[in-house]
Design a protein around this motif. Sequence first.
Motif, PDB file in Angstrom:
ATOM      1  N   ALA A  78       0.400  -1.222   0.012  1.00 37.24           N
ATOM      2  CA  ALA A  78      -0.187  -0.172  -0.256  1.00 37.24           C
ATOM      3  C   ALA A  78       0.557   1.226   0.155  1.00 37.24           C
ATOM      4  CB  ALA A  78      -0.909   0.158   1.738  1.00 37.24           C
ATOM      5  N   ARG A  79       0.675   2.244  -0.942  1.00 37.10           N
ATOM      6  CA  ARG A  79       1.298   3.277  -0.752  1.00 37.10           C
ATOM      7  C   ARG A  79       0.582   4.737  -1.139  1.00 37.10           C
ATOM      8  NH1 ARG A  79       5.267   2.210   1.065  1.00 37.10           N
ATOM      9  NH2 ARG A  79       6.685   1.065  -0.680  1.00 37.10           N
ATOM     10  N   MET A  80       0.263   5.128   0.237  1.00 33.58           N
ATOM     11  CA  MET A  80       0.175   7.081   0.284  1.00 33.58           C
ATOM     12  C   MET A  80       1.019   7.810  -0.063  1.00 33.58           C
ATOM     13  SD  MET A  80      -2.814   8.545   0.968  1.00 33.58           S
ATOM     14  CE  MET A  80      -4.174   7.146   1.699  1.00 33.58           C
ATOM     15  N   ARG A  81       1.270   9.050  -1.459  1.00 32.66           N
ATOM     16  CA  ARG A  81       2.062  10.170  -1.283  1.00 32.66           C
ATOM     17  C   ARG A  81       2.093  11.182   0.145  1.00 32.66           C
ATOM     18  NH1 ARG A  81      -0.777  10.181  -6.197  1.00 32.66           N
ATOM     19  NH2 ARG A  81       0.832   7.877  -8.292  1.00 32.66           N
ATOM     20  N   ALA A  82       3.477  11.867  -0.368  1.00 29.84           N
ATOM     21  CA  ALA A  82       3.337  12.731   0.906  1.00 29.84           C
ATOM     22  C   ALA A  82       1.852  14.057   1.131  1.00 29.84           C
ATOM     23  CB  ALA A  82       4.434  13.949   0.858  1.00 29.84           C
ATOM     24  N   ASP A  83       1.200  13.997  -0.553  1.00 31.36           N
ATOM     25  CA  ASP A  83      -0.002  14.823   0.320  1.00 31.36           C
ATOM     26  C   ASP A  83      -1.178  14.040   0.443  1.00 31.36           C
ATOM     27  OD1 ASP A  83      -0.495  13.223  -2.285  1.00 31.36           O
ATOM     28  OD2 ASP A  83      -0.149  14.571  -3.831  1.00 31.36           O
ATOM     29  N   GLY A  84      -1.415  12.848   0.314  1.00 35.30           N
ATOM     30  CA  GLY A  84      -3.051  12.343   0.664  1.00 35.30           C
ATOM     31  C   GLY A  84      -3.346  11.456  -0.062  1.00 35.30           C
ATOM     32  N   GLN A  88      -1.199   3.247  -4.187  1.00 40.57           N
ATOM     33  CA  GLN A  88      -0.846   1.990  -4.134  1.00 40.57           C
ATOM     34  C   GLN A  88      -2.351   1.485  -3.557  1.00 40.57           C
ATOM     35  OE1 GLN A  88       2.040  -0.655  -3.373  1.00 40.57           O
ATOM     36  NE2 GLN A  88       0.709  -1.909  -3.555  1.00 40.57           N
ATOM     37  N   ALA A  89      -3.340   1.211  -3.435  1.00 37.49           N
ATOM     38  CA  ALA A  89      -4.611   0.450  -2.111  1.00 37.49           C
ATOM     39  C   ALA A  89      -3.932  -0.589  -1.231  1.00 37.49           C
ATOM     40  CB  ALA A  89      -6.172   0.615  -3.417  1.00 37.49           C
ATOM     41  N   PRO A  90      -4.583  -1.058  -0.775  1.00 35.72           N
ATOM     42  CA  PRO A  90      -4.308  -1.697   0.391  1.00 35.72           C
ATOM     43  C   PRO A  90      -4.704  -3.179  -0.940  1.00 35.72           C
ATOM     44  CG  PRO A  90      -5.213  -0.226   2.021  1.00 35.72           C
ATOM     45  CD  PRO A  90      -5.036   0.733   0.415  1.00 35.72           C
ATOM     46  N   PHE A 115       2.359   4.322   5.778  1.00 38.12           N
ATOM     47  CA  PHE A 115       2.964   5.660   6.005  1.00 38.12           C
ATOM     48  C   PHE A 115       1.942   7.133   5.161  1.00 38.12           C
ATOM     49  CE2 PHE A 115       7.417   5.566   4.732  1.00 38.12           C
ATOM     50  CZ  PHE A 115       7.635   4.584   5.962  1.00 38.12           C
ATOM     51  N   HIS A 116       2.018   8.699   6.095  1.00 35.78           N
ATOM     52  CA  HIS A 116       0.978   9.740   5.453  1.00 35.78           C
ATOM     53  C   HIS A 116       0.170   9.468   6.253  1.00 35.78           C
ATOM     54  CE1 HIS A 116       4.703  10.934   3.304  1.00 35.78           C
ATOM     55  NE2 HIS A 116       5.086   9.601   2.976  1.00 35.78           N
ATOM     56  N   SER A 117      -0.614   8.813   6.837  1.00 38.44           N
ATOM     57  CA  SER A 117      -1.899   8.080   7.319  1.00 38.44           C
ATOM     58  C   SER A 117      -1.862   9.593   8.526  1.00 38.44           C
ATOM     59  CB  SER A 117      -1.673   7.546   8.100  1.00 38.44           C
ATOM     60  OG  SER A 117      -1.168   7.209   9.526  1.00 38.44           O
ATOM     61  N   TRP A 118      -1.182  10.435   8.534  1.00 42.15           N
ATOM     62  CA  TRP A 118      -1.306  11.520   9.447  1.00 42.15           C
ATOM     63  C   TRP A 118      -2.063  12.330   8.502  1.00 42.15           C
ATOM     64  CZ3 TRP A 118       0.562  16.153   7.967  1.00 42.15           C
ATOM     65  CH2 TRP A 118       1.096  16.014   6.672  1.00 42.15           C
ATOM     66  N   ARG A 119      -1.757  12.503   7.297  1.00 44.28           N
ATOM     67  CA  ARG A 119      -2.256  13.373   6.001  1.00 44.28           C
ATOM     68  C   ARG A 119      -3.587  12.598   5.942  1.00 44.28           C
ATOM     69  NH1 ARG A 119      -0.737  18.072   4.125  1.00 44.28           N
ATOM     70  NH2 ARG A 119       0.864  17.022   4.099  1.00 44.28           N
ATOM     71  N   ASN A 120      -3.414  12.020   5.409  1.00 48.17           N
ATOM     72  CA  ASN A 120      -5.161  10.749   4.955  1.00 48.17           C
ATOM     73  C   ASN A 120      -5.171   9.351   5.841  1.00 48.17           C
ATOM     74  OD1 ASN A 120      -7.175   9.882   3.368  1.00 48.17           O
ATOM     75  ND2 ASN A 120      -6.336  10.120   1.762  1.00 48.17           N
ATOM     76  N   ALA A 121      -6.183   8.976   6.317  1.00 49.91           N
ATOM     77  CA  ALA A 121      -5.962   7.775   7.720  1.00 49.91           C
ATOM     78  C   ALA A 121      -6.876   6.853   6.437  1.00 49.91           C
ATOM     79  CB  ALA A 121      -6.549   8.133   8.748  1.00 49.91           C
ATOM     80  N   ALA A 122      -7.393   7.416   5.060  1.00 50.81           N
ATOM     81  CA  ALA A 122      -8.379   6.264   4.871  1.00 50.81           C
ATOM     82  C   ALA A 122      -7.776   4.343   4.066  1.00 50.81           C
ATOM     83  CB  ALA A 122      -8.569   6.697   2.739  1.00 50.81           C
ATOM     84  N   GLN A 123      -6.268   4.728   3.540  1.00 46.06           N
ATOM     85  CA  GLN A 123      -5.602   3.009   4.262  1.00 46.06           C
ATOM     86  C   GLN A 123      -5.511   2.461   5.241  1.00 46.06           C
ATOM     87  OE1 GLN A 123      -2.254   3.685   2.356  1.00 46.06           O
ATOM     88  NE2 GLN A 123      -2.883   3.603   0.014  1.00 46.06           N
ATOM     89  N   GLU A 124      -5.700   3.307   6.473  1.00 44.28           N
ATOM     90  CA  GLU A 124      -5.409   2.555   7.985  1.00 44.28           C
ATOM     91  C   GLU A 124      -7.334   2.431   8.311  1.00 44.28           C
ATOM     92  OE1 GLU A 124      -2.103   4.674  10.014  1.00 44.28           O
ATOM     93  OE2 GLU A 124      -3.284   4.820  10.486  1.00 44.28           O
ATOM     94  N   THR A 125      -7.902   2.969   8.027  1.00 49.32           N
ATOM     95  CA  THR A 125      -9.461   2.690   8.394  1.00 49.32           C
ATOM     96  C   THR A 125      -9.690   1.517   7.454  1.00 49.32           C
ATOM     97  OG1 THR A 125      -9.998   5.179   8.406  1.00 49.32           O
ATOM     98  CG2 THR A 125     -11.520   3.710   7.889  1.00 49.32           C
TER      99      THR A 125
END
Length: 190
Positions: A78-84, A88-90, A115-125
């Motif tokens: 899974a990958r989230m960019r720094a801008d949120g 890559q989806a989980p 990574f970068h879940s502080w900006r966008n927590a959608a993948q963790e959720t």
Amino acid sequence: MVLVAGPDADHRQDPMRQRLGHANTIIQRKGAPLALFTNAGFEDVIELARLRMPDMYSLFCSRPDPLISRDMVFGIPARMRADGSESQAPDIAAVERAEAVAKANGAQGIIVSFFHSWRNAAQETSVKATIARLAPDLFVFSSAEVWPVIREYERSSTAVLNGYVHPRVSGYLTALEERLKDHGVPAHPC
């Protein structure tokens, strides 16, 4: 502050002693067995710990072992960019495999820290919801809900500590709520 915990005033529970008990859970390494789901390729986030050593001038200094052993850390593609934005989806199949192994190895809870879940927590959720569906008997915390800060190690380690003491804290708060209810106090401690 002392709360009456029983039918007589001699049976008391001191909240300060309870906080000390939670700290002792960590010091004595008696917390819940956990698994960590993190980005594939970054499974060493807890072990590396920003490469800080307790005594940087000692050749014999060593760090304590992590609260989650390396065999209980699972890399999820899974990958989230720094801008949120998501690049890559989980991989849900990888989540399902990791959950099965974690549960088979005795995990009582799972920490999700990407990574970068502080900006966008959608993948963790999304991963948290998948784990909750697959294993409702496990507790799951995401790093973004525990402490949404920019640094991965700090966010991950805080979420791990939260999960590690969770059963003890949860038991204490449940007992406190019952005692309050028994004494006619309609408050919820959380």
